[in-house]
Design a protein around this motif. Sequence first.
Motif, short mmCIF file in Angstrom:
data_model
loop_
_atom_site.label_atom_id
_atom_site.label_comp_id
_atom_site.label_asym_id
_atom_site.label_seq_id
_atom_site.Cartn_x
_atom_site.Cartn_y
_atom_site.Cartn_z
N SER A 241 65.72 56.86 0.36
CA SER A 241 67.05 57.34 -0.02
C SER A 241 67.03 57.92 -1.43
O SER A 241 67.64 58.98 -1.69
CB SER A 241 68.08 56.21 0.08
OG SER A 241 68.27 55.83 1.43
N ARG A 242 66.34 57.23 -2.34
CA ARG A 242 66.23 57.75 -3.71
C ARG A 242 65.50 59.09 -3.71
O ARG A 242 65.88 60.03 -4.43
CB ARG A 242 65.49 56.74 -4.60
CG ARG A 242 66.29 55.48 -4.89
CD ARG A 242 65.68 54.71 -6.05
NE ARG A 242 64.32 54.26 -5.79
CZ ARG A 242 64.00 53.08 -5.28
NH1 ARG A 242 64.95 52.21 -4.94
NH2 ARG A 242 62.73 52.74 -5.09
N ALA A 246 66.71 63.00 -4.62
CA ALA A 246 65.98 63.80 -5.61
C ALA A 246 65.43 65.10 -5.04
O ALA A 246 64.72 65.83 -5.74
CB ALA A 246 64.84 62.97 -6.20
N GLY A 247 65.73 65.39 -3.75
CA GLY A 247 65.31 66.68 -3.22
C GLY A 247 64.47 66.64 -1.96
O GLY A 247 64.20 67.69 -1.37
N THR A 350 55.69 55.86 2.29
CA THR A 350 54.74 56.96 2.10
C THR A 350 54.47 57.68 3.42
O THR A 350 54.47 58.93 3.47
CB THR A 350 53.41 56.42 1.52
OG1 THR A 350 53.66 55.89 0.22
CG2 THR A 350 52.37 57.53 1.43
N GLN A 351 54.24 56.92 4.48
CA GLN A 351 53.93 57.53 5.77
C GLN A 351 55.16 58.16 6.41
O GLN A 351 55.07 59.24 7.02
CB GLN A 351 53.30 56.49 6.71
CG GLN A 351 52.01 55.89 6.20
CD GLN A 351 50.96 56.94 5.85
OE1 GLN A 351 50.90 58.00 6.47
NE2 GLN A 351 50.13 56.65 4.86
N VAL A 352 56.32 57.51 6.28
CA VAL A 352 57.54 58.09 6.84
C VAL A 352 57.89 59.39 6.11
O VAL A 352 58.30 60.38 6.73
CB VAL A 352 58.71 57.09 6.75
CG1 VAL A 352 60.03 57.76 7.19
CG2 VAL A 352 58.45 55.86 7.62
N GLN A 353 57.69 59.41 4.80
CA GLN A 353 57.98 60.62 4.03
C GLN A 353 57.12 61.79 4.50
O GLN A 353 57.59 62.94 4.57
CB GLN A 353 57.76 60.38 2.54
CG GLN A 353 58.10 61.60 1.68
CD GLN A 353 58.02 61.31 0.18
OE1 GLN A 353 57.84 60.17 -0.23
NE2 GLN A 353 58.14 62.35 -0.63
N ARG A 354 55.88 61.54 4.82
CA ARG A 354 55.01 62.61 5.34
C ARG A 354 55.62 63.21 6.60
O ARG A 354 55.61 64.44 6.77
CB ARG A 354 53.61 62.06 5.63
CG ARG A 354 52.81 61.66 4.41
CD ARG A 354 51.44 61.10 4.83
NE ARG A 354 50.64 62.10 5.55
CZ ARG A 354 49.55 61.82 6.25
NH1 ARG A 354 49.12 60.54 6.31
NH2 ARG A 354 48.87 62.76 6.86
N MET A 355 56.14 62.37 7.49
CA MET A 355 56.76 62.86 8.71
C MET A 355 58.04 63.63 8.41
O MET A 355 58.31 64.67 9.01
CB MET A 355 57.09 61.68 9.64
CG MET A 355 55.87 61.03 10.28
SD MET A 355 55.15 62.04 11.58
CE MET A 355 54.12 60.80 12.39
N ILE A 356 58.83 63.14 7.47
CA ILE A 356 60.10 63.79 7.13
C ILE A 356 59.86 65.19 6.56
O ILE A 356 60.55 66.16 6.89
CB ILE A 356 60.90 62.93 6.14
CG1 ILE A 356 61.40 61.65 6.83
CG2 ILE A 356 62.08 63.70 5.56
CD1 ILE A 356 62.07 60.67 5.90
#
Length: 415
Positions: A241-242, A246-247, A350-356
């Motif tokens: 969420s943070r 932030a973009g 970290t891994q979820v962000q890669r997918m997002i």
Amino acid sequence: MRPGIVRIALLTWAYPPEKSGLTRAAREIAQSLAGAGHDVSVFAMDRCQDSRDGRVSVFGCGLREGSVVARLRNVAGIGHLVAPFAFRRAVAREHRRAPFDVVEATNWYAPGLAIALTGPAPLVTRNSTPAATSAETVTSLRDRFDRRAAMLAERIAARFSKALISNTQLHGDKIAALYGVAAPGTASGHAVIGLSLPPEIVARGTAATYPLGEPIELLFVGRDEHRKGFDALIMALRILSRRADAGMPDFRLTIVGVQAKDVGAIPASVRARLTCHHRVNEATLHDLMEAAHVIVAPSRYESFGLVYQEAMMFGRPVVASAEDPSARLFIGESGAGLLAKTCTGDDLATQVQRMIEDPGLRAHYAAASRRASGMFTRDTLAAQTIAVYRTAAGSKAASSNVSSSGRPAPVDITS
């Protein structure tokens, strides 16, 4: 045992419409066996009334609220004996009317303990997640004693079962070490049989197309449990969420199995990206699966991982935890998604962000997930289970619980 139809009693703590991994597994086992032409009776502790589920008879074994035996279930240690004897009484009553060839029960809290020790039919134990996997979260002296009693009951029931079934080789190895029984593949009565998915999920998942656009929809199905990695999920939600503020591309997380009040401590800015459903019907769950871009399933341990199988049937990429052997097997080896190195908020985020952030990555893992789907069917589940039943009921061990060494006699299921 008769050469044709096998008469089976299946013990389960709960049965659909109650929703959990155990209930879904129980229904798949029952319906696969009934679909293969066998006579299946389910004995369930979550109800008092008898009913039918297609060709399956469902007998309610629930204890009357406020009764002496119901109150005994709350007594540490001793309470674990109440349900096994209630199950035995119900099975014995039906057995007198028409004898059962075999009884199957889950290992979890040993509902088949009394039948393993005294009959009236040979017991086959199908191993789910053992009670020991949640032992590290128990802190009080009373609860530690109670959990130890449950673990002992499971161990005794397993050792006096005529055969054991585990969902994967790795799961079977863990069960063997925990209960002091032989591992699968050692000609010792311990088979490996994967679970199937309901035909309605297969049909819906096969037809599902992958969603496009934003925000990226994440889905978690499970309870607020340490084993399910719920603590890591909530921490990852805060971190992501943070980063979205932030973009990073925006996302939403839907949780099935937890009430909104249970996450009330989360800041409002984080809750804005969160939707909670305590319970949903099957059609709604399928809608959520179809709408999801990514399934987040960070369990620390699964005996099989039905949610992995469901995600793959819908062709959805999965973010799971490398701490779970089933995730390493079904997600890691098939390439159906990403594995967090540890079940922590940082690694999961970290891994979820890669997918997002990467639509190409999502498409790659969605295609791999689709290719890996459909590994287990009701036909194979029924055929392999009946093979174990026939050997367990017909083996020499079926006439003697204990060998000359004083240990449960092994059953050869390989012949």
